[in-house]
Scaffold this motif. Structure first.
Motif, mmCIF file in Angstrom:
data_model
loop_
_atom_site.group_PDB
_atom_site.id
_atom_site.type_symbol
_atom_site.label_atom_id
_atom_site.label_comp_id
_atom_site.label_asym_id
_atom_site.label_seq_id
_atom_site.Cartn_x
_atom_site.Cartn_y
_atom_site.Cartn_z
ATOM 1 N N ALA A 27 0.832 -1.207 0.000
ATOM 2 C CA ALA A 27 0.000 0.000 0.000
ATOM 3 C C ALA A 27 0.866 1.256 0.000
ATOM 4 O O ALA A 27 1.982 1.268 0.521
ATOM 5 N N GLY A 28 0.316 2.314 -0.582
ATOM 6 C CA GLY A 28 0.977 3.607 -0.553
ATOM 7 C C GLY A 28 2.155 3.754 -1.488
ATOM 8 O O GLY A 28 3.064 4.535 -1.222
ATOM 9 N N VAL A 29 2.144 3.028 -2.621
ATOM 10 C CA VAL A 29 3.243 3.167 -3.584
ATOM 11 C C VAL A 29 3.054 4.446 -4.393
ATOM 12 O O VAL A 29 1.947 4.978 -4.504
ATOM 13 N N ALA A 30 4.157 4.936 -4.949
ATOM 14 C CA ALA A 30 4.112 6.151 -5.757
ATOM 15 C C ALA A 30 5.020 5.992 -6.966
ATOM 16 O O ALA A 30 6.120 5.454 -6.848
ATOM 17 N N PRO A 31 4.571 6.463 -8.127
ATOM 18 C CA PRO A 31 5.430 6.431 -9.311
ATOM 19 C C PRO A 31 6.410 7.599 -9.285
ATOM 20 O O PRO A 31 6.063 8.708 -8.875
ATOM 21 N N VAL A 32 7.656 7.336 -9.710
ATOM 22 C CA VAL A 32 8.683 8.372 -9.777
ATOM 23 C C VAL A 32 9.351 8.265 -11.142
ATOM 24 O O VAL A 32 9.837 7.202 -11.514
ATOM 25 N N ARG A 33 9.354 9.381 -11.868
ATOM 26 C CA ARG A 33 9.970 9.383 -13.197
ATOM 27 C C ARG A 33 11.487 9.461 -13.063
ATOM 28 O O ARG A 33 12.008 10.271 -12.304
ATOM 29 N N SER A 34 12.196 8.666 -13.852
ATOM 30 C CA SER A 34 13.658 8.733 -13.872
ATOM 31 C C SER A 34 14.142 9.890 -14.731
ATOM 32 O O SER A 34 15.135 10.535 -14.413
ATOM 33 N N PHE A 35 13.453 10.143 -15.830
ATOM 34 C CA PHE A 35 13.834 11.198 -16.768
ATOM 35 C C PHE A 35 12.597 12.044 -17.066
ATOM 36 O O PHE A 35 12.024 11.943 -18.146
ATOM 37 N N PRO A 36 12.169 12.884 -16.110
ATOM 38 C CA PRO A 36 10.876 13.566 -16.234
ATOM 39 C C PRO A 36 10.750 14.529 -17.401
ATOM 40 O O PRO A 36 9.650 14.770 -17.862
ATOM 41 N N ILE A 37 11.854 15.058 -17.901
ATOM 42 C CA ILE A 37 11.756 16.037 -18.978
ATOM 43 C C ILE A 37 12.025 15.400 -20.326
ATOM 44 O O ILE A 37 11.265 15.560 -21.272
ATOM 45 N N GLN A 38 13.101 14.650 -20.421
ATOM 46 C CA GLN A 38 13.496 14.128 -21.720
ATOM 47 C C GLN A 38 12.762 12.854 -22.120
ATOM 48 O O GLN A 38 12.561 12.607 -23.303
ATOM 49 N N ASP A 41 7.699 9.210 -20.229
ATOM 50 C CA ASP A 41 6.942 7.959 -20.207
ATOM 51 C C ASP A 41 7.811 6.719 -20.133
ATOM 52 O O ASP A 41 7.319 5.603 -20.203
ATOM 53 N N LYS A 42 9.107 6.906 -19.987
ATOM 54 C CA LYS A 42 10.024 5.765 -19.914
ATOM 55 C C LYS A 42 10.790 5.809 -18.588
ATOM 56 O O LYS A 42 11.066 6.870 -18.055
ATOM 57 N N GLY A 43 11.114 4.647 -18.054
ATOM 58 C CA GLY A 43 11.907 4.579 -16.835
ATOM 59 C C GLY A 43 11.183 5.104 -15.617
ATOM 60 O O GLY A 43 11.595 6.087 -15.010
ATOM 61 N N ILE A 44 10.094 4.447 -15.236
ATOM 62 C CA ILE A 44 9.319 4.869 -14.066
ATOM 63 C C ILE A 44 9.476 3.818 -12.974
ATOM 64 O O ILE A 44 9.283 2.632 -13.194
ATOM 65 N N SER A 45 9.845 4.292 -11.806
ATOM 66 C CA SER A 45 10.025 3.422 -10.658
ATOM 67 C C SER A 45 8.800 3.522 -9.754
ATOM 68 O O SER A 45 8.317 4.623 -9.484
ATOM 69 N N MET A 46 8.296 2.399 -9.311
ATOM 70 C CA MET A 46 7.221 2.390 -8.319
ATOM 71 C C MET A 46 7.903 2.189 -6.967
ATOM 72 O O MET A 46 8.594 1.183 -6.768
ATOM 73 N N VAL A 47 7.744 3.160 -6.076
ATOM 74 C CA VAL A 47 8.431 3.100 -4.788
ATOM 75 C C VAL A 47 7.420 3.086 -3.653
ATOM 76 O O VAL A 47 6.353 3.670 -3.735
ATOM 77 N N ARG A 48 7.807 2.408 -2.575
ATOM 78 C CA ARG A 48 6.997 2.375 -1.370
ATOM 79 C C ARG A 48 7.485 3.474 -0.440
ATOM 80 O O ARG A 48 8.468 4.145 -0.734
ATOM 81 N N GLU A 49 6.814 3.653 0.668
ATOM 82 C CA GLU A 49 7.250 4.646 1.651
ATOM 83 C C GLU A 49 8.689 4.365 2.039
ATOM 84 O O GLU A 49 9.099 3.218 2.179
ATOM 85 N N GLY A 51 11.089 5.220 0.029
ATOM 86 C CA GLY A 51 11.805 5.298 -1.235
ATOM 87 C C GLY A 51 12.314 3.991 -1.796
ATOM 88 O O GLY A 51 13.035 3.985 -2.789
ATOM 89 N N LYS A 52 11.936 2.853 -1.203
ATOM 90 C CA LYS A 52 12.405 1.563 -1.721
ATOM 91 C C LYS A 52 11.619 1.177 -2.969
ATOM 92 O O LYS A 52 10.387 1.164 -2.977
ATOM 93 N N GLU A 53 12.356 0.878 -4.035
ATOM 94 C CA GLU A 53 11.716 0.493 -5.289
ATOM 95 C C GLU A 53 11.105 -0.896 -5.174
ATOM 96 O O GLU A 53 11.745 -1.835 -4.706
ATOM 97 N N VAL A 54 9.839 -1.017 -5.636
ATOM 98 C CA VAL A 54 9.161 -2.317 -5.606
ATOM 99 C C VAL A 54 8.818 -2.815 -7.013
ATOM 100 O O VAL A 54 8.495 -3.984 -7.185
ATOM 101 N N ALA A 55 8.891 -1.909 -8.007
ATOM 102 C CA ALA A 55 8.639 -2.318 -9.396
ATOM 103 C C ALA A 55 9.268 -1.282 -10.324
ATOM 104 O O ALA A 55 9.439 -0.119 -9.966
ATOM 105 N N TRP A 56 9.610 -1.739 -11.525
ATOM 106 C CA TRP A 56 10.209 -0.878 -12.539
ATOM 107 C C TRP A 56 9.387 -0.983 -13.807
ATOM 108 O O TRP A 56 8.980 -2.075 -14.221
ATOM 109 N N ILE A 57 9.153 0.175 -14.448
ATOM 110 C CA ILE A 57 8.394 0.216 -15.692
ATOM 111 C C ILE A 57 9.301 0.804 -16.765
ATOM 112 O O ILE A 57 9.727 1.959 -16.659
#
Length: 156
Positions: A27-38, A41-49, A51-57
């Motif tokens: 619960a409480g995961v958040a998407p974080v963009r790796s390259f938000p400007i360039q 839509d690529k390289g998005i990390s799903m992190v839990r409270e 900041g630990k990554e639980v999934a990669w897109i």
């Protein structure tokens, strides 16, 4: 049909819940963009409270529509970076000065404190911070209109 090794839903409090392929709910995961400007839509990390990554897109386009929509909605709610489409005028070519711009969120004005608040991002993008810490994006300074480009050239 797009597939993903996890499922995503909102709980009764509106928080994202990621269910792993092993059936674990996080619960409480958040998407974080790796390259938000360039590459937003690529390289998005799903992190839990914490900041630990639980999934990669690798790419949002590879996800099922329902999961993609949840991630996109969450990102839009967390990120605020208006994109400048036109610079109408500036109060002065010396800083501090007020900029009058059109953005993807409407017309606005902001104060540029110092020239250093304009940063280059890659070859063509600019990130401009106003006096309140809000960041404005110029996605491609070479594709902006001639009048806007002329103003930018005075500050770069």
């Amino acid at each position: 049909m797009a597939t993903t090794p996890f499922q995503l839903r909102r709980d009764s409090f509106g928080k994202l819940v990621l269910t792993t392929s092993e059936g674990e709910d996080i619960a409480g995961v958040a998407p974080v963009r790796s390259f938000p400007i360039q590459s937003p839509d690529k390289g998005i990390s799903m992190v839990r409270e914490g900041g630990k990554e639980v999934a990669w897109i690798d790419d949002l386009a590879d996800l099922p529509e329902q999961v993609r929509a949840l991630i996109t909605d969450e990102l839009q709610g967390r990120e605020f970076m208006p994109e400048i489409s036109r610079i109408k005028d500036v109060s002065s070519f010396a800083t501090p000065c007020t900029w009058y711009v059109d953005t993807d969120r409407g017309a606005t004005e902001f104060v540029l404190k110092v020239d250093e608040d304009i940063r280059r991002i890659g070859d063509a993008s600019l990130l401009i911070a106003d006096s309140h810490g809000i960041h404005f994006l110029v996605r491609d300074m070479y594709r902006i209109d001639k009048h806007s480009r002329k103003i930018l050239d005075r500050f770069l």
